[in-house]
Design a protein around this motif. Sequence first.
Motif, PDB file in Angstrom:
ATOM      1  N   GLY A  15      46.253  24.918  47.841  1.00  0.00           N
ATOM      2  CA  GLY A  15      45.965  25.682  48.863  1.00  0.00           C
ATOM      3  C   GLY A  15      46.055  27.165  48.779  1.00  0.00           C
ATOM      4  O   GLY A  15      45.580  27.935  49.389  1.00  0.00           O
ATOM      5  N   GLY A  16      47.000  27.445  47.957  1.00  0.00           N
ATOM      6  CA  GLY A  16      47.695  28.834  47.681  1.00  0.00           C
ATOM      7  C   GLY A  16      46.701  29.732  46.989  1.00  0.00           C
ATOM      8  O   GLY A  16      45.631  29.127  46.412  1.00  0.00           O
ATOM      9  N   SER A  17      47.206  30.900  46.433  1.00  0.00           N
ATOM     10  CA  SER A  17      46.447  31.741  45.778  1.00  0.00           C
ATOM     11  C   SER A  17      47.202  32.457  44.612  1.00  0.00           C
ATOM     12  O   SER A  17      48.604  32.608  44.623  1.00  0.00           O
ATOM     13  CB  SER A  17      46.108  32.969  46.599  1.00  0.00           C
ATOM     14  N   LEU A  18      46.763  32.647  43.689  1.00  0.00           N
ATOM     15  CA  LEU A  18      47.228  33.478  42.405  1.00  0.00           C
ATOM     16  C   LEU A  18      46.348  34.274  41.732  1.00  0.00           C
ATOM     17  O   LEU A  18      45.011  34.056  42.199  1.00  0.00           O
ATOM     18  CB  LEU A  18      47.648  32.335  41.306  1.00  0.00           C
ATOM     19  N   SER A  19      46.770  35.155  41.110  1.00  0.00           N
ATOM     20  CA  SER A  19      45.842  36.237  40.433  1.00  0.00           C
ATOM     21  C   SER A  19      46.483  36.645  39.042  1.00  0.00           C
ATOM     22  O   SER A  19      47.477  36.664  38.777  1.00  0.00           O
ATOM     23  CB  SER A  19      45.791  37.672  41.088  1.00  0.00           C
ATOM     24  N   LEU A  20      45.542  36.622  38.184  1.00  0.00           N
ATOM     25  CA  LEU A  20      45.544  36.867  36.873  1.00  0.00           C
ATOM     26  C   LEU A  20      44.868  38.196  36.564  1.00  0.00           C
ATOM     27  O   LEU A  20      43.881  38.771  37.011  1.00  0.00           O
ATOM     28  CB  LEU A  20      44.937  35.700  35.883  1.00  0.00           C
ATOM     29  N   SER A  21      45.535  38.845  35.522  1.00  0.00           N
ATOM     30  CA  SER A  21      44.975  40.194  34.814  1.00  0.00           C
ATOM     31  C   SER A  21      45.053  40.013  33.478  1.00  0.00           C
ATOM     32  O   SER A  21      45.961  39.598  32.699  1.00  0.00           O
ATOM     33  CB  SER A  21      45.434  41.216  35.478  1.00  0.00           C
ATOM     34  N   CYS A  22      44.200  40.712  32.755  1.00  0.00           N
ATOM     35  CA  CYS A  22      44.116  40.908  31.062  1.00  0.00           C
ATOM     36  C   CYS A  22      43.720  41.951  30.841  1.00  0.00           C
ATOM     37  O   CYS A  22      42.740  42.560  30.973  1.00  0.00           O
ATOM     38  CB  CYS A  22      43.250  39.858  30.755  1.00  0.00           C
ATOM     39  N   ALA A  23      44.477  42.931  30.000  1.00  0.00           N
ATOM     40  CA  ALA A  23      44.200  44.201  29.518  1.00  0.00           C
ATOM     41  C   ALA A  23      44.077  44.108  28.031  1.00  0.00           C
ATOM     42  O   ALA A  23      44.793  43.711  27.388  1.00  0.00           O
ATOM     43  CB  ALA A  23      45.382  45.101  30.026  1.00  0.00           C
ATOM     44  N   VAL A  24      43.084  44.953  27.785  1.00  0.00           N
ATOM     45  CA  VAL A  24      42.711  45.027  26.348  1.00  0.00           C
ATOM     46  C   VAL A  24      43.251  46.428  25.808  1.00  0.00           C
ATOM     47  O   VAL A  24      43.044  47.508  26.417  1.00  0.00           O
ATOM     48  CB  VAL A  24      41.100  44.890  25.999  1.00  0.00           C
ATOM     49  N   SER A  25      44.108  46.369  24.689  1.00  0.00           N
ATOM     50  CA  SER A  25      44.552  47.521  24.138  1.00  0.00           C
ATOM     51  C   SER A  25      44.286  47.877  22.722  1.00  0.00           C
ATOM     52  O   SER A  25      43.922  46.658  22.162  1.00  0.00           O
ATOM     53  CB  SER A  25      45.850  47.607  24.306  1.00  0.00           C
ATOM     54  N   TYR A  79      40.132  40.881  35.687  1.00  0.00           N
ATOM     55  CA  TYR A  79      40.857  39.878  36.782  1.00  0.00           C
ATOM     56  C   TYR A  79      40.442  38.759  37.094  1.00  0.00           C
ATOM     57  O   TYR A  79      39.063  38.497  37.092  1.00  0.00           O
ATOM     58  CB  TYR A  79      41.326  41.069  38.052  1.00  0.00           C
ATOM     59  N   LEU A  80      41.327  37.871  37.763  1.00  0.00           N
ATOM     60  CA  LEU A  80      40.645  36.771  38.081  1.00  0.00           C
ATOM     61  C   LEU A  80      41.567  36.165  39.368  1.00  0.00           C
ATOM     62  O   LEU A  80      42.807  36.027  39.300  1.00  0.00           O
ATOM     63  CB  LEU A  80      40.923  35.293  37.101  1.00  0.00           C
ATOM     64  N   GLN A  81      40.802  36.341  40.516  1.00  0.00           N
ATOM     65  CA  GLN A  81      41.632  36.053  41.802  1.00  0.00           C
ATOM     66  C   GLN A  81      41.229  34.401  42.027  1.00  0.00           C
ATOM     67  O   GLN A  81      40.003  34.190  42.257  1.00  0.00           O
ATOM     68  CB  GLN A  81      41.026  36.789  43.131  1.00  0.00           C
ATOM     69  N   MET A  82      42.182  33.780  42.280  1.00  0.00           N
ATOM     70  CA  MET A  82      42.077  32.256  42.603  1.00  0.00           C
ATOM     71  C   MET A  82      42.592  32.150  43.866  1.00  0.00           C
ATOM     72  O   MET A  82      43.946  31.992  44.132  1.00  0.00           O
ATOM     73  CB  MET A  82      42.778  31.433  41.348  1.00  0.00           C
ATOM     74  N   ASN A  83      41.852  31.400  44.750  1.00  0.00           N
ATOM     75  CA  ASN A  83      42.130  30.941  46.148  1.00  0.00           C
ATOM     76  C   ASN A  83      41.894  29.498  46.255  1.00  0.00           C
ATOM     77  O   ASN A  83      41.156  29.127  45.352  1.00  0.00           O
ATOM     78  CB  ASN A  83      41.463  31.795  46.961  1.00  0.00           C
TER      79      ASN A  83
END
Length: 123
Positions: A15-25, A79-83
């Motif tokens: 039931g919680g949330s997490l967020s992921l991010s991914c940067a290209v360099s 980004y990926l917001q996961m709820n």
Amino acid sequence: QVQLVESGGGTVQAGGSLSLSCAVSGRFTSVDGMGWYRQAPGKQRELVASISRGGSANYADFVKGRFTISRDNTVNTVYLQMNSLKPEDTAVYYCNARIVSTIIAREFERDYWGQGTQVTVSS
């Protein structure tokens, strides 16, 4: 050398949330489509969500209405917001990007992957 560096993930209760991010360099001309995949133990890697350079998003049925993919082209980050996370969302999450490079006036495309980040959802 192109690198995809992921951040985020961790452990959360159902039931919680997490967020992921991914940067290209690195050195490249542009970033085309980007996406998030996941792989649970003993299972094949599967597409979670993808987004075009223009912002058109597609989602796997099992995350529709719960996850949101977005990108910022100015910093080449997805980004990926996961709820409303569920225990079955537990997996290693990988970002993917199609990188366009220009070599001697010709464009080439190649897919790159992040190192993966663990998402664990406890019941």
